[in-house]
Design an enzyme around this catalytic site. Structure first.
Site, PDB file in Angstrom:
ATOM      1  N   ARG A 139     -10.866   1.861 -41.428  1.00  0.00           N
ATOM      2  CA  ARG A 139      -9.660   2.609 -41.093  1.00  0.00           C
ATOM      3  C   ARG A 139      -9.284   2.468 -39.616  1.00  0.00           C
ATOM      4  O   ARG A 139      -8.095   2.416 -39.264  1.00  0.00           O
ATOM      5  CB  ARG A 139      -9.862   4.086 -41.429  1.00  0.00           C
ATOM      6  CG  ARG A 139      -8.605   4.921 -41.249  1.00  0.00           C
ATOM      7  CD  ARG A 139      -8.840   6.343 -41.716  1.00  0.00           C
ATOM      8  NE  ARG A 139      -7.625   7.144 -41.675  1.00  0.00           N
ATOM      9  CZ  ARG A 139      -7.573   8.385 -41.180  1.00  0.00           C
ATOM     10  NH1 ARG A 139      -8.663   8.938 -40.672  1.00  0.00           N
ATOM     11  NH2 ARG A 139      -6.444   9.052 -41.188  1.00  0.00           N
TER      12      ARG A 139
ATOM     13  N   ASN B 167      -5.027  10.986 -36.359  1.00  0.00           N
ATOM     14  CA  ASN B 167      -6.384  10.752 -35.838  1.00  0.00           C
ATOM     15  C   ASN B 167      -7.185  12.010 -35.522  1.00  0.00           C
ATOM     16  O   ASN B 167      -8.411  12.010 -35.623  1.00  0.00           O
ATOM     17  CB  ASN B 167      -6.300   9.906 -34.559  1.00  0.00           C
ATOM     18  CG  ASN B 167      -5.804   8.496 -34.826  1.00  0.00           C
ATOM     19  OD1 ASN B 167      -6.032   7.951 -35.907  1.00  0.00           O
ATOM     20  ND2 ASN B 167      -5.120   7.912 -33.856  1.00  0.00           N
TER      21      ASN B 167
HETATM   22  C1  HEM Z   1      -0.296   3.327 -47.008  1.00  0.00           C
HETATM   23  C2  HEM Z   1      -0.372   4.179 -46.042  1.00  0.00           C
HETATM   24  C3  HEM Z   1      -1.608   4.988 -45.755  1.00  0.00           C
HETATM   25  C4  HEM Z   1      -1.665   6.331 -45.626  1.00  0.00           C
HETATM   26  C5  HEM Z   1      -0.508   7.309 -45.749  1.00  0.00           C
HETATM   27  C6  HEM Z   1      -3.038   6.670 -45.369  1.00  0.00           C
HETATM   28  C7  HEM Z   1      -3.497   7.955 -45.161  1.00  0.00           C
HETATM   29  C8  HEM Z   1      -4.827   8.305 -45.074  1.00  0.00           C
HETATM   30  C9  HEM Z   1      -5.314   9.649 -44.967  1.00  0.00           C
HETATM   31  C10 HEM Z   1      -4.437  10.894 -44.892  1.00  0.00           C
HETATM   32  C11 HEM Z   1      -6.662   9.610 -44.962  1.00  0.00           C
HETATM   33  C12 HEM Z   1      -7.603  10.800 -44.877  1.00  0.00           C
HETATM   34  C13 HEM Z   1      -7.679  11.280 -43.450  1.00  0.00           C
HETATM   35  C14 HEM Z   1      -8.249  12.665 -43.327  1.00  0.00           C
HETATM   36  O1  HEM Z   1      -7.943  13.523 -44.167  1.00  0.00           O
HETATM   37  O2  HEM Z   1      -9.009  12.917 -42.351  1.00  0.00           O
HETATM   38  C15 HEM Z   1      -7.041   8.217 -45.039  1.00  0.00           C
HETATM   39  C16 HEM Z   1      -8.340   7.769 -45.045  1.00  0.00           C
HETATM   40  C17 HEM Z   1      -8.677   6.433 -45.038  1.00  0.00           C
HETATM   41  N1  HEM Z   1      -7.804   5.373 -44.940  1.00  0.00           N
HETATM   42 FE1  HEM Z   1      -5.828   5.438 -45.203  1.00  0.00          FE
HETATM   43  N2  HEM Z   1      -3.786   5.530 -45.353  1.00  0.00           N
HETATM   44  C18 HEM Z   1      -2.947   4.471 -45.570  1.00  0.00           C
HETATM   45  C19 HEM Z   1      -3.307   3.151 -45.578  1.00  0.00           C
HETATM   46  C20 HEM Z   1      -4.555   2.671 -45.260  1.00  0.00           C
HETATM   47  C21 HEM Z   1      -4.870   1.303 -44.963  1.00  0.00           C
HETATM   48  C22 HEM Z   1      -3.841   0.168 -44.926  1.00  0.00           C
HETATM   49  C23 HEM Z   1      -6.202   1.244 -44.717  1.00  0.00           C
HETATM   50  C24 HEM Z   1      -7.059   0.073 -44.333  1.00  0.00           C
HETATM   51  C25 HEM Z   1      -6.679  -1.191 -44.320  1.00  0.00           C
HETATM   52  C26 HEM Z   1      -6.728   2.579 -44.877  1.00  0.00           C
HETATM   53  C27 HEM Z   1      -8.047   2.940 -44.785  1.00  0.00           C
HETATM   54  C28 HEM Z   1      -8.530   4.223 -44.933  1.00  0.00           C
HETATM   55  C29 HEM Z   1      -9.950   4.539 -45.086  1.00  0.00           C
HETATM   56  C30 HEM Z   1     -11.080   3.542 -45.195  1.00  0.00           C
HETATM   57  C31 HEM Z   1     -10.039   5.941 -45.131  1.00  0.00           C
HETATM   58  C32 HEM Z   1     -11.326   6.782 -45.187  1.00  0.00           C
HETATM   59  C33 HEM Z   1     -11.823   6.977 -43.767  1.00  0.00           C
HETATM   60  C34 HEM Z   1     -13.103   7.794 -43.612  1.00  0.00           C
HETATM   61  O3  HEM Z   1     -13.725   8.205 -44.589  1.00  0.00           O
HETATM   62  O4  HEM Z   1     -13.477   8.024 -42.439  1.00  0.00           O
HETATM   63  N3  HEM Z   1      -5.689   3.421 -45.172  1.00  0.00           N
HETATM   64  N4  HEM Z   1      -5.914   7.445 -45.096  1.00  0.00           N
END
Ligand code: HEM
Ligand SMILES: *[C@@H]1O[C@H](CO)[C@@H](O)[C@H](O)[C@H]1NC(C)=O
Length: 325
Positions: A67, A99
């Protein structure tokens, strides 16, 4: 007359040298997989064990590092800007909405940087370290591998608003997601493949509360399960975690897409990818065949890694990933 004919060849050769210099600068602006092959031949063997031990300590860290690369690249390009701490002259990205209380892995990046500085001092950028750590993480959790393009340099500054504007929120609808990715040169297929990263990692209650209480395109037993650890009142349990992929949250596989077919996407933005719109067919394809997902994911990560890097003499090679030199 005599003056001009004397100077003409000089002017012409100056012009040629100038054009050549521009040509070299453009050639230089390309990232390449062998960028450090002479200057830091042991780069990959310095990075990988640090990523491996961080994931051994906590499997979720692999997700957090993947991420971090996304959050870096979507804000002023892949320039290590997400790593910068606040200073007296700017407020950085770490406290921006996407973030704050959420982005993690900064200590791991510091540890990788130390190992890399030991192997080849002052050579490798923090932006490139983030790109390699993301690849290694995906591989360690069972995902595909690829050759990482390198040669990015590090930003000297950034801003909180750039992060708030750059990274789409989980409340986004499909059109908003498509247009944000498209603005960065990423296709709708890249959007779906890259968001397949949500096959690993966790989200906080505050990121999915409205979805599990108020949306109708959600599996009811899934919603009930998620409500049990995410109170409806905002401000209570905001940081309680749930897996983005309820089946295999620490394996990089295609279960995320299978969940979407069953209305078990955790975020509003996740379920947007399979909600009767133009991306339904891509989700079906990925849920039917992991290898198509993997090859599109790799292509997407390489494309995302190409977003406006600093190259040549732009930016710097930071000594400490948290601050400009
Ligand atoms: C399409 C748009 C995207 C949105 C709206 C989005 C949104 C989010 C949100 C809200 C979370 C949880 C954060 C939290 O509650 O603390 C998350 C987690 C994550 N996102 Fe996305 N995301 C998107 C695309 C992506 C992309 C393109 C990647 C990587 C190439 C990605 C990788 C991750 C990963 C691996 C997590 C888990 C992180 C962890 O456990 O520390 N996301 N994302
Ligand atoms: C659900 O929607 C109602 C009515 O709009 C609203 O009052 C409530 O705060 C929402 N609940 C959540 C958890 O979003």
């Amino acid at each position: 007359m005599a003056f001009s004919s004397f100077f003409k060849p000089i002017v012409t050769s100056c012009l040629l040298i100038f054009l050549l210099a521009i040509g070299l600068t453009i050639a230089n602006a390309q990232l390449s997989t062998n960028f450090y092959s002479k200057s830091c031949p042991n780069l990959f063997s310095a990075v990988k064990p640090v990523v491996q031990s961080a994931i051994n300590n906590e499997k979720r860290m692999g997700a957090s590092l993947v991420r971090l690369f996304f959050h870096d690249c979507f804000v002023n390009g892949c320039d290590g800007s997400v790593l910068l701490d606040d200073t007296s002259s700017f407020t950085g990205e770490k406290t921006a909405n996407p973030n704050r209380n959420s982005a993690r892995g900064f200590d791991v990046i510091d540890n990788i940087k130390s190992a890399v500085e030991k192997a080849c001092p002052g050579v490798v950028s923090c932006a490139d370290i983030v790109a390699i750590a993301a690849r290694d993480s995906a591989v360690i959790l069972g995902g595909p591998s690829w050759d990482v393009k390198l040669g990015r340099r590090d930003a000297r500054t950034t801003s909180l608003s750039a992060a708030n504007n750059g990274i789409p929120p989980p409340t986004s609808n499909l059109n908003q997601l498509i247009s944000r990715f498209s603005a960065l040169g990423l296709s709708t297929r890249d959007l779906v493949a890259l968001t397949g990263s949500h096959t690993i990692g966790q989200a906080r209650c505050t990121s999915f509360r409205t979805r599990i209480y108020n949306e109708t395109n959600i599996d009811s037993s899934f919603a009930r399960t998620r409500r049990s650890n995410c109170p409806s009142t905002s401000g209570t349990g905001d940081n309680n975690l749930a897996p983005l992929d309820l089946q295999t949250p620490t394996s990089f596989d295609n279960n995320y897409f299978k969940n979407l077919l069953n209305q078990r996407g955790l975020l509003h933005s996740d379920q947007q990818l399979f909600n009767g719109g133009s991306t339904d067919s891509i989700v079906r394809t990925y849920s039917n065949g992991q290898s198509t997902f993997f090859s599109d994911f790799v292509a997407g990560m390489i494309k995302m890694g190409d977003i406006s890097p600093l190259t040549g003499s732009q930016g710097e090679i930071r000594k400490n990933c948290r601050r400009a030199n």
